[in-house]
Design a protein around this motif. Structure first.
Motif, mmCIF file in Angstrom:
data_model
loop_
_atom_site.group_PDB
_atom_site.id
_atom_site.type_symbol
_atom_site.label_atom_id
_atom_site.label_comp_id
_atom_site.label_asym_id
_atom_site.label_seq_id
_atom_site.Cartn_x
_atom_site.Cartn_y
_atom_site.Cartn_z
ATOM 1 N N VAL A 6 19.558 139.072 92.698
ATOM 2 C CA VAL A 6 20.688 138.157 92.542
ATOM 3 C C VAL A 6 20.124 136.810 92.101
ATOM 4 O O VAL A 6 19.332 136.199 92.823
ATOM 5 N N ASN A 7 20.490 136.351 90.918
ATOM 6 C CA ASN A 7 19.889 135.128 90.363
ATOM 7 C C ASN A 7 20.486 133.889 91.037
ATOM 8 O O ASN A 7 21.241 133.135 90.428
ATOM 9 N N ALA A 8 20.100 133.683 92.290
ATOM 10 C CA ALA A 8 20.706 132.626 93.099
ATOM 11 C C ALA A 8 20.240 131.241 92.698
ATOM 12 O O ALA A 8 20.948 130.256 92.937
ATOM 13 N N ASP A 9 19.060 131.136 92.114
ATOM 14 C CA ASP A 9 18.536 129.833 91.703
ATOM 15 C C ASP A 9 18.503 129.765 90.183
ATOM 16 O O ASP A 9 17.755 130.503 89.547
ATOM 17 N N PRO A 10 19.308 128.883 89.587
ATOM 18 C CA PRO A 10 19.358 128.821 88.120
ATOM 19 C C PRO A 10 18.038 128.389 87.487
ATOM 20 O O PRO A 10 17.845 128.575 86.291
ATOM 21 N N ASP A 11 17.119 127.827 88.290
ATOM 22 C CA ASP A 11 15.816 127.420 87.772
ATOM 23 C C ASP A 11 14.771 128.523 87.902
ATOM 24 O O ASP A 11 13.586 128.289 87.654
ATOM 25 N N ASN A 12 15.187 129.713 88.282
ATOM 26 C CA ASN A 12 14.256 130.828 88.440
ATOM 27 C C ASN A 12 13.538 131.092 87.114
ATOM 28 O O ASN A 12 14.190 131.339 86.099
ATOM 29 N N PRO A 13 12.206 131.062 87.094
ATOM 30 C CA PRO A 13 11.492 131.172 85.820
ATOM 31 C C PRO A 13 11.223 132.597 85.353
ATOM 32 O O PRO A 13 10.777 132.795 84.216
ATOM 33 N N VAL A 14 11.492 133.604 86.203
ATOM 34 C CA VAL A 14 11.083 134.957 85.842
ATOM 35 C C VAL A 14 12.234 135.969 85.898
ATOM 36 O O VAL A 14 12.147 137.040 85.322
ATOM 37 N N ILE A 15 13.343 135.636 86.557
ATOM 38 C CA ILE A 15 14.482 136.562 86.630
ATOM 39 C C ILE A 15 15.535 136.127 85.607
ATOM 40 O O ILE A 15 15.610 136.693 84.531
ATOM 41 N N GLY A 16 16.348 135.140 85.890
ATOM 42 C CA GLY A 16 17.268 134.608 84.885
ATOM 43 C C GLY A 16 18.121 135.669 84.225
ATOM 44 O O GLY A 16 18.900 136.367 84.873
ATOM 45 N N ILE A 17 17.961 135.832 82.911
ATOM 46 C CA ILE A 17 18.780 136.769 82.142
ATOM 47 C C ILE A 17 18.480 138.224 82.482
ATOM 48 O O ILE A 17 19.218 139.121 82.062
ATOM 49 N N ARG A 18 17.428 138.479 83.243
ATOM 50 C CA ARG A 18 17.131 139.855 83.662
ATOM 51 C C ARG A 18 18.045 140.299 84.803
ATOM 52 O O ARG A 18 18.063 141.479 85.150
ATOM 53 N N SER A 19 18.768 139.357 85.383
ATOM 54 C CA SER A 19 19.709 139.656 86.468
ATOM 55 C C SER A 19 21.108 139.837 85.896
ATOM 56 O O SER A 19 21.473 139.227 84.889
ATOM 57 N N PHE A 20 21.910 140.660 86.582
ATOM 58 C CA PHE A 20 23.313 140.801 86.178
ATOM 59 C C PHE A 20 24.107 139.528 86.455
ATOM 60 O O PHE A 20 25.173 139.337 85.870
ATOM 61 N N GLY A 21 23.614 138.666 87.345
ATOM 62 C CA GLY A 21 24.323 137.427 87.623
ATOM 63 C C GLY A 21 23.977 136.865 88.977
ATOM 64 O O GLY A 21 23.021 137.297 89.642
#
Length: 502
Positions: free
Chosen positions: A129-144
Motif C-alpha cells: 500500500v503506497n502510504a508514503d507518496p515520497d516512497n522511492p521504490v514502490i510508487g507506481i508499482r503499487s495499485f494505490g
C-alpha cells in the motif's frame, strides 16, 4: 542424531540464484543436476521469447522440477520486455482504472507470455500500500494508497496470472509502502504501530492468501511493531508468528534478493540464508552469483553447517525444501492445460488499458480520462525533453522510459533531448520556438531539480505539454498528462493522443 545423507541436496533445493548469460553456464547445470531447486532470470539472461524458452528447457534437462522465477510486474518492472518496454501498464495504472476484472485480464496476458516460455514463478504482484507518496521504490508499482483497493486488485492480479499456470508471489511482506528508503540501498524502517499495520499493510496479504497465492516474498524491512531486533527477512515473529501462524499462509515464502544492502550490510550471505530459514523462509533469492558459481556452494555449505551445529533443524530445512517442491509440482500439474491467447489480443488489451489509465488536466479543470479531454493535435514535430531521474534498482538497466522514440515514429522530424540530474539544465529553447515543447518527467514532485526544470520551462513556454510517467503532482503547462506508470503501451498511447488529438 545422524543427519540425512541428502542434507546437501536439501540445502541446494531452497536456493534461487541468478546467473550471467543467455544460456545456462556449466556450473548452473551441474548444480541443477545436484538438486538446485530454483533460479531467477533477469534482463541480462533474456534476448527474446524463443531464446528464453530454449534457456529454460536446457535448465529443465538437468532438473525438470527447477522453479524458474522472474520479476514481471508489468509497467516499469519487466524482464521479458526490458529492451522495448512492457506491453502492459503496471499496477498504478490498473488501480487508477479501478476495474478488477481488467486487472485480472492484464495479469492473465502477462501469464500467457511467461507460460509460453515455461516460467514457474512470477515475483509479482506488489501488494504494498503506497502510504508514503515520497516512497522511492514502490510508487507506481503499487495499485494505490487505499488498502481495500490494493487488496481487491492484488487478488484479481493473482487469479489472472495463476489461471495460466504461472505461480504468483505477493510482495513485499509485511508491506514496503510506508517507507522513505530503498531496501536495495539501505534498511528501511516502517514506523507504523501494529494496529495500523494490520488495518492497512496486512489487508492485501490477507486477500492474496484468500485468493490462493502460491508464494509470498518477504521484504528487507525493519518493522519495530512486529520485531524491533531484526528485519522481516530474518524475523521469526514476523515470518512464522505472523504470516504462518496468524495469517495462515501455507505456500512458499521466498526472500527478496539477499545481496540488497538492507540485509547485506548486516551479515554475510551464508549467515543471511541461515537466519532467513530459521525465521521461516523457504527459498533464498540470490540475484548475483560468482562467475563459476562458487557463491552458490558457499550458501549450500553454510546451510549444511548450520544444521550440523544445531542452529537450523533438519526438520525446518526439509519443510522449506518441501514447499519449494510443492510449488514445482503445482506448476507441472498445469503442463497439459495452460491457457493461451493470441499475442495480438494481449497487446491490444495493454494498449486499451494504458489509454484508459491516462489522466489529462487542462488549465482550469481537474484530471479527466483522455476520452473526455479535448486536446488539439500537435501542429508540427515537437522538441521532446526527457527529464530523466535515475530509476530505482528494481528497474532493469536500459528499460525505455521516455516518449521520444514513439513520437518520432508517429511524427518524423521530432527532436529529442535528455536532461539528467548530473547536468540539470534545459537546452536553449529559443531556436525551437516554432516547435511544440513536450517535457517528459518521472516523479517530478519527489525530485526538486526536476520540478524546478518543469517550472522554468513553463515560464518560458506556457504552451508546454508536461507528461508525468510517475506519481502525479501539481498540474502544469497547457496540457498535463499523467500516464500513471512507465510502459511501452503507455508511451504509444500518449504519442498517438498528442499526434492525432482527441
Amino acid at each position: 542424531m545422524p543427519h540425512s545423507p541428502d542434507l546437501a541436496r536439501l540445502a541446494l533445493t531452497v536456493l534461487q540464484p541468478g546467473f550471467d548469460g543467455s544460456a545456462p553456464p556449466a556450473w548452473l547445470r551441474r548444480a541443477l543436476s545436484e538438486g538446485l531447486g530454483g533460479a531467477v532470470l533477469f534482463a541480462r539472461n533474456i534476448v527474446d521469447p524463443d531464446q528464453t524458452a530454449d534457456l529454460i528447457a536446457a535448465m529443465r534437462e538437468d532438473n525438470p522440477a527447477v522453479v524458474v522465477a522472474v520479476d514481471e510486474e508489468g509497467g516499469v518492472v519487466t524482464r521479458m520486455e526490458a529492451a522495448s518496454g512492457s506491453s502492459w501498464p503496471g499496477n498504478r495504472a490498473l488501480g487508477t482504472i479501478g476495474d478488477p476484472s481488467r486487472t485480472e485480464r492484464v495479469a492473465a496476458a502477462i501469464g500467457h507470455l511467461l507460460a509460453s516460455v515455461d516460467v514457474t514463478l512470477d515475483y509479482a504482484p506488489s501488494v504494498d500500500v503506497n502510504a508514503d507518496p515520497d516512497n522511492p521504490v514502490i510508487g507506481i508499482r503499487s495499485f494505490g494508497d487505499d488498502p481495500g483497493l490494493v487488496a481487491e486488485h492484488g487478488a484479481a492480479w493473482i487469479r489472472g496470472l495463476q489461471s495460466t499456470g504461472v505461480a504468483a508471489c505477493a510482495k513485499h511482506f509485511p508491506g514496503h509502502g510506508d517507507t522513505v528508503a530503498d531496501s536495495h540501498l539501505e534498511l528501511p524502517t516502517v514506523h507504523a504501530p501494529a494496529a495500523l499495520l494490520r488495518q492497512r499493510d496486512l489487508l492485501p496479504f490477507r486477500a492474496a492468501i484468500d485468493a490462493g497465492v502460491r508464494s509470498i516474498m518477504c521484504g528487507h524491512l525493519l518493522v519495530p511493531a512486529l520485531d524491533p531486533a531484526a528485519p522481516a527477512t530474518l524475523s521469526r515473529p514476523t515470518l512464522t508468528g505472523l504470516l504462518r501462524d496468524e495469517l495462515g499462509f501455507t505456500g512458499m515464502l521466498v526472500t527478496d534478493a539477499i545481496e540488497m544492502r538492507a540485509v547485506a550490510a548486516l551479515h554475510n550471505p551464508g549467515e543471511i540464508a541461515v537466519r532467513a530459514l530459521i525465521a521461516g523462509a523457504d527459498a533464498i533469492c540470490v540475484g548475483v552469483s560468482s562467475e563459476e558459481g562458487e557463491s552458490v556452494y558457499v550458501l549450500r555449505d553454510a546451510i549444511v553447517a548450520a544444521v550440523h551445529d544445531g542452529r537450523l533443524s533438519e526438520e525446518r530445512l526439509a519443510e522449506a525444501a518441501s514447499r519449494v517442491v510443492a510449488l514445482a509440482v503445482w506448476h507441472a500439474d498445469f503442463a497439459g492445460a495452460r491457457l493461451w491467447n493470441e499475442r495480438d489480443d494481449d497487446v491490444a488489451l495493454g494498449l486499451a488499458t494504458a489509454r484508459d489509465a491516462l489522466r489529462v488536466t487542462l488549465p482550469g479543470r481537474g484530471p479527466a480520462p483522455a476520452a473526455e479531454a479535448a486536446i488539439p493535435p500537435l501542429a508540427a514535430p515537437p522538441l521532446v525533453i526527457d527529464v530523466a531521474p535515475r530509476l530505482n534498482l528494481a528497474v532493469a538497466p536500459g528499460t525505455p522510459t521516455g516518449l521520444y522514440a514513439e513520437l518520432l515514429d508517429n511524427l518524423p522530424g521530432t527532436l529529442g533531448v535528455t536532461v539528467r540530474a548530473d547536468s540539470p539544465a534545459l537546452p536553449d529553447l529559443a531556436p525551437h520556438a516554432d516547435r511544440p515543447l513536450i517535457l517528459v518527467v518521472h516523479d517530478a514532485a519527489r525530485h526538486g531539480w526536476a520540478a524546478e526544470l518543469v517550472a522554468h520551462a513553463v515560464r518560458q513556454r506556457p504552451d508546454t505539454v508536461v507528461v508525468e510517467t510517475g506519481m502525479p503532482g501539481e498540474a502544469q503547462g497547457s496540457v498535463y498528462i499523467a500516464t500513471n506508470g512507465i510502459s511501452r503501451a503507455s508511451a504509444q498511447v500518449v504519442a498517438h493522443l498528442l499526434v492525432h488529438g482527441q
